[in-house]
Design an enzyme around this catalytic site. Structure first.
Site, PDB file in Angstrom:
ATOM      1  CG  ASP A  28      -2.024   0.960   1.169  1.00 48.96           C
ATOM      2  OD1 ASP A  28      -2.257   1.514   0.072  1.00 48.96           O
ATOM      3  OD2 ASP A  28      -2.678   1.188   2.210  1.00 48.96           O
ATOM      4  CG  ASP A 122      -3.575   3.881  -2.944  1.00 46.05           C
ATOM      5  OD1 ASP A 122      -4.465   3.047  -3.174  1.00 46.05           O
ATOM      6  OD2 ASP A 122      -3.640   4.708  -2.028  1.00 46.05           O
ATOM      7  CD  GLU A 123      -5.380  -1.337  -0.632  1.00 53.16           C
ATOM      8  OE1 GLU A 123      -5.690  -2.156   0.225  1.00 53.16           O
ATOM      9  OE2 GLU A 123      -6.123  -0.402  -0.967  1.00 53.16           O
TER      10      GLU A 123
END
Lengths: 408, 375
Positions: A28, A122-123
């Site tokens: 993350d 973003d993960e």
């Protein structure tokens, strides 16, 4: 590998953790949008930075840790965030830039293993079962990724290492910010059981509240409650799911390149709206957007969902499957409108509406169930023509008459 | 109030009258079943805002009276009782039901406040139970279950003298059936849009009746009444506009295929095993044989192919359908041979039944099916 990478590899937060059998990484980005902005403008480094629109209705999309320390978090109304952090610098989001960075980061992941499942910009989850012979232990691989993201993209990320996907995701919370956390395969229960039940995947505020009425507070409490008892409170599917999770069992596997699951658009109003006509006009506009994006991505949709958020921030969603899949705004709007009208709202004050198309099928595999009323040349031709016009003259060149505001 | 009644007779009548009870209601009284015991026997009735049902049955009435009791509970109890005589009596504000070694007491509901049932409209004509039930089942299959589009949840009933025309559509298929009946007047002309579910349920329950009476009251408070074998039921008409479907019925066709209905049904069922979600089934009609295919496409999907005997008049044609819609139509024609008339792959196909290859199709029932256009 550079020296800094090696150093990081040694600085794993719990290097003593035995990572054998921990084949799943959850990665993350730390304060993603905010740190991208800091990278672009180094004068922001170490300052309270909030990404979001500074309007009446803006919400926090991301904030640096300096701002988070004061209680700012994402999805918080901007007005509230600025009361908590009056000196914060507000930066308007630049989504194009973020998706570019996101693509670069995902490319780093994919250079480690083909089994990358992005969860959002973003993960992502990585299955590194096959990478360890070449690249070392799971924590070493995690540190390599952290170093490369930092060196190549100038932002930091945190890594959770575990034997299942949901434990890896929880582990990341312990790694944040800018760290790595291993949950050894034989310590999963020890790790999970003291956590609050809200940590379990699938437990939202409502479920947590229902369970807390039973006196269940920690994951251990769920693990030690018979499934039958849980079923009475939260239903069978959820009960079995949570019980399995509470013992660290998660059957999911990392599934790369999942086809797009849904296409949607939503809008928060400058001020709350209670006029049904105005809301339907907004739903029409959103339906057109969604249809346009479906056609651009070459998908048909089978299920339409609408979301309505009220002035008090409670939200409802309603969805309905279509008898035949579509990529047309007329069909999407007709369904969205019937869903909205079926809510029978009595001039409720509405803050946000959203329209989403799910159950996507690639156009090449879809087919159209014809209706008796279909003419040989109809809405499809009209909407495709509008797509062409929009390409040349922009999105507002042609729109439904009721969306055209009279010239002031 | 006190009476004795045979359990089987009672359970049957309670079942009929409880069909219309609302499961949830803003008017709690409507969850009750209304019982009247008098010289003529026993009358049970139940209703919600839109439909009502009433049953008359023979009972040994010892003491006349009227009572309102929770309907679902009464239905559950009578269904579960052994086959014997039921003793029913009211003591204070409780009803006592005994049968064999079982006995129940149920609190009664305030009967004085129970709203009166809609009155049955005047008789319009009669039809036999089996004819009516068959005809309704043939058209109701094409009605939609989507309550947001009320017009498509109904069966349109057009009465012109001795002929009733029934029609239903969900926009993708249209089923039309003509039915002979005995109207009270040969000049009778009336039109009603009736919820399809109501018609299927009630016609099925009354299919054993030699004669069913139909009664229509049109106007502002449109109502249909159906009566047979001591059972009555009414429903409000749907206020929506049913599409003018007559123009949809094609007047000519360029391809007419005759095919064994059961062979085609079996084939479609097998081929549909490989279909993903809404993927269509494709039929290539040629003289001598029809080829049924499904699946395939991008190459990663399973595929199926079958050949069946077929006689063709006109041009060969490949056309794609939703397999369930096709199966619905094939079962509705209720004939050995399916006659499929088509013009192009994007115009409706008309399915009707015939008794044998080469025989005239039976025009009293037609099932129009819109094809699936493939990308």
């Amino acid at each position: 590998m550079s020296r800094s990478q090696l150093n990081r590899g040694n600085s794993a937060r719990n290097p003593q953790g035995d990572d054998a059998g921990c084949n799943i990484l959850h990665i993350d980005m730390d304060a993603f949008f905010a740190l991208v902005e800091v990278r672009e403008n180094p004068s922001l480094a170490g300052k309270q930075v909030i990404v979001g629109y500074d309007g009446n209705r803006g919400v926090v999309l991301s904030a640096t840790y300096e701002a988070r320390k004061l209680g700012v978090h994402s999805a918080m109304p901007m007005s509230r965030a600025l009361r908590l952090a009056p000196n914060a610098i507000v930066v308007e989001p630049d989504h194009e830039k973020y998706s570019e960075v996101s693509e670069n980061v995902m490319a780093i992941f994919e250079s480690i293993t083909p089994l990358v499942q992005p969860l959002s910009v973003d993960e992502a989850f990585l299955d590194i079962s096959g990478a360890q012979k070449l690249m070392g232990t799971p924590s070493q691989i995690g540190e390599v990724i952290r170093a490369r993201v930092s060196d190549e993209q100038g932002i930091t990320c945190s890594v959770g290492v575990a034997s299942t996907m949901f434990v890896a995701k929880l582990a990341t919370n312990f790694a944040k910010p800018d760290g790595l956390h291993v949950v050894p395969a034989d310590k999963v229960i020890e790790f999970l059981h003291p956590l609050p039940i809200g940590a379990l995947w699938g437990v939202g505020e409502k479920t947590a509240e229902q369970l807390s009425r039973l006196g269940l507070v920690n994951v251990a409490d769920i693990a030690n409650t018979p499934v039958k008892t849980l079923t009475r409170v939260i239903g069978q599917a959820a009960a079995e799911h949570l019980y399995e999770l509470s013992w660290g069992r998660d059957p999911r596997v990392v599934t790369p390149n999942q086809a797009e699951k849904s296409i949607g658009a939503e809008r928060t109003f400058e001020s709350d709206i209670d006029d049904p006509e105005e809301i339907l006009a907004q739903i029409l506009d959103l339906s057109n957007k969604v249809a346009k994006r479906l056609r651009a991505a070459n998908y048909f949709s089978r299920t339409i969902t609408i979301k309505v958020r009220f002035a008090d921030f409670t939200s409802v969603t309603r969805s309905k499957s279509l008898p035949a899949s579509t990529d047309l705004a007329t069909d999407i709007y007709a369904t969205a409108k019937s869903l909205f009208e079926a809510m029978h709202l009595q001039r409720a004050r509405i803050r946000l509406v959203g329209v989403r198309a799910t159950g996507l099928v690639p156009t090449s595999e879809s087919s159209v169930q014809l209706e008796f009323s279909d003419r040989d040349s109809g809405w499809r031709e009209a909407e495709e023509a509008i797509d062409q016009v929009s390409l040349k003259f922009g999105n507002s060149a042609v729109k439904p008459a009721r969306l055209i505001k009279p010239e002031s | 109030m006190k009476f004795q009644v045979d359990r089987d007779v009672m359970a049957d009548a309670v079942l009929w009258a409880s069909r219309t009870l609302p499961t949830k209601s803003t008017q709690p009284l409507l969850t009750g079943m209304h019982l009247v015991a008098d010289e003529s026997g026993l009358t049970l009735s139940g209703s919600d805002a839109d439909v009502s049902a009433r049953a008359n049955l023979k009972a040994d009435v010892i003491e006349t009276g009227t009572v309102l009791i929770p309907g679902r509970l009464l239905a559950d109890i009578t269904r579960s009782l052994p086959s014997a005589v039921i003793d029913f009596s009211i003591e204070g504000n409780r009803a006592k039901i005994s049968c064999g070694r079982s006995s129940f007491t149920i609190p009664t509901m305030p009967v004085a406040e129970y709203p009166p049932l809609p009155t049955m409209p005047g008789l319009s004509g009669t039809v036999t139970g089996t004819d009516f039930a068959n005809a309704i089942s043939q058209v109701a299959i094409a009605a939609s279950r989507d309550e947001t589009l009320p017009a498509f949840t109904g069966v349109k009933i057009d009465v012109e003298g001795a002929v009733i025309t029934l029609a239903a559509t969900d926009r993708y298929r249209l089923a039309v059936r003509e039915l002979n009946w005995s109207p009270t007047s040969t000049s009778l002309s009336t039109h009603a849009l009736v919820p399809a579910k109501f018609l299927s349920d009630s016609s099925k329950s009354l299919s054993h009746s030699d004669s069913i009476s139909l009664a229509f009251a049109t106007g502002n408070e449109g109502l249909i009444g159906i009566e047979g074998s001591g059972r009555q039921t009414t429903s409000r008409l749907l206020a929506a506009d049913f599409p003018k479907y007559q123009t949809l019925l094609p007047t000519e066709s360029t391809t007419v295929a005759q095919i064994s209905t059961s062979a085609l049904v079996e084939s479609v069922k097998r081929v549909s095993l490989v279909l993903e979600r809404e993927a269509p089934i494709r039929v290539h009609f040629a003289n001598g044989e029809a080829v049924i295919t499904g699946g395939g496409g991008s190459g990663e999907l399973a595929e199926a192919k079958e050949f069946i005997e077929c006689t063709l008049t006109g041009e060969e044609l490949t056309i794609a359908f939703n397999h369930q819609f096709l199966l619905d139509g094939l079962s509705a024609i209720d004939s050995a041979i399916a006659v499929v008339s088509m013009t192009t792959a994007i115009r409706p196909a008309v399915i009707s039944g015939a008794t044998d290859f080469g025989a005239q199709p039976d025009d009293s029932f037609k099932y129009l099916l819109m094809p699936i256009r493939q990308q």
